[in-house]
Design a protein around this motif. Structure first.
Motif, mmCIF file in Angstrom:
data_model
loop_
_atom_site.group_PDB
_atom_site.id
_atom_site.type_symbol
_atom_site.label_atom_id
_atom_site.label_comp_id
_atom_site.label_asym_id
_atom_site.label_seq_id
_atom_site.Cartn_x
_atom_site.Cartn_y
_atom_site.Cartn_z
ATOM 1 N N ARG A 1 -7.440 0.665 5.427
ATOM 2 C CA ARG A 1 -8.722 1.125 4.875
ATOM 3 C C ARG A 1 -8.734 2.632 4.651
ATOM 4 N N ALA A 2 -7.916 3.348 5.402
ATOM 5 C CA ALA A 2 -7.892 4.809 5.277
ATOM 6 C C ALA A 2 -6.958 5.279 4.164
ATOM 7 N N ALA A 3 -6.236 4.349 3.538
ATOM 8 C CA ALA A 3 -5.316 4.744 2.457
ATOM 9 C C ALA A 3 -6.121 5.276 1.275
ATOM 10 N N PRO A 4 -5.756 6.438 0.750
ATOM 11 C CA PRO A 4 -6.517 7.004 -0.363
ATOM 12 C C PRO A 4 -6.412 6.108 -1.607
ATOM 13 N N SER B 1 0.816 -1.216 0.000
ATOM 14 C CA SER B 1 0.000 0.000 0.000
ATOM 15 C C SER B 1 0.847 1.264 0.000
ATOM 16 N N ALA B 2 2.154 1.133 0.034
ATOM 17 C CA ALA B 2 3.032 2.296 0.169
ATOM 18 C C ALA B 2 2.889 3.270 -0.997
ATOM 19 N N ARG B 3 2.535 2.787 -2.176
ATOM 20 C CA ARG B 3 2.380 3.685 -3.322
ATOM 21 C C ARG B 3 1.217 4.646 -3.123
ATOM 22 N N ARG B 4 0.206 4.205 -2.400
ATOM 23 C CA ARG B 4 -0.981 5.028 -2.183
ATOM 24 C C ARG B 4 -0.833 5.971 -0.994
ATOM 25 N N LEU B 5 0.209 5.785 -0.213
ATOM 26 C CA LEU B 5 0.422 6.626 0.968
ATOM 27 C C LEU B 5 1.496 7.660 0.682
ATOM 28 N N THR C 1 5.664 10.167 4.296
ATOM 29 C CA THR C 1 5.627 10.358 5.746
ATOM 30 C C THR C 1 4.660 9.384 6.401
ATOM 31 N N GLN C 2 3.495 9.191 5.787
ATOM 32 C CA GLN C 2 2.513 8.254 6.344
ATOM 33 C C GLN C 2 3.071 6.830 6.358
ATOM 34 N N ALA C 3 3.704 6.427 5.272
ATOM 35 C CA ALA C 3 4.272 5.082 5.197
ATOM 36 C C ALA C 3 5.350 4.903 6.261
ATOM 37 N N LEU C 4 6.182 5.923 6.445
ATOM 38 C CA LEU C 4 7.234 5.848 7.452
ATOM 39 C C LEU C 4 6.657 5.762 8.858
ATOM 40 N N VAL C 5 5.653 6.582 9.143
ATOM 41 C CA VAL C 5 5.044 6.567 10.479
ATOM 42 C C VAL C 5 4.393 5.211 10.751
ATOM 43 N N TRP C 6 3.637 4.686 9.777
ATOM 44 C CA TRP C 6 3.002 3.384 9.974
ATOM 45 C C TRP C 6 4.050 2.291 10.173
ATOM 46 N N THR C 7 5.136 2.346 9.426
ATOM 47 C CA THR C 7 6.189 1.338 9.581
ATOM 48 C C THR C 7 6.800 1.394 10.970
ATOM 49 N N VAL C 8 7.071 2.589 11.449
ATOM 50 C CA VAL C 8 7.648 2.742 12.790
ATOM 51 C C VAL C 8 6.674 2.248 13.851
ATOM 52 N N VAL C 9 5.391 2.571 13.697
ATOM 53 C CA VAL C 9 4.393 2.125 14.674
ATOM 54 C C VAL C 9 4.307 0.598 14.688
ATOM 55 N N VAL C 10 4.275 -0.012 13.511
ATOM 56 C CA VAL C 10 4.176 -1.473 13.436
ATOM 57 C C VAL C 10 5.409 -2.136 14.044
#
Length: 79
Positions: free
Chosen positions: A71-74, A38-42, A45-54
């Protein structure tokens, strides 16, 4: 009967914790794979934050990504 136990046979809680750890690792891997797809759709910064959180909060972060973040990914076709 003797009160001795065989040290080669783990106690029940050792088995339970081992299974829990394996499940959390598997869930984290699944979350990271879906995040990478899903990284292409994010935004970057969002992809990095989600990766760090996971990675830093494996159980909660993985469940949060799989339930809310993905589900919130545009432009996500799953919504």
């Amino acid at each position: 009967m003797s009160d001795e136990h065989n040290p080669l046979i783990p106690a029940g809680y050792d088995l339970v914790w081992s299974i829990v750890v394996v499940l959390v690792i598997a869930l984290t891997i699944v979350a990271l794979v879906t995040l990478a797809r899903s990284a292409r759709r994010l935004a970057a910064t969002q992809a990095l934050v989600w990766t760090v959180v996971v990675l830093l909060v494996p159980l909660i972060g993985s469940v949060a990504w799989l339930t809310v973040g993905r589900r919130a990914a545009p432009g996500d076709p799953t919504t």
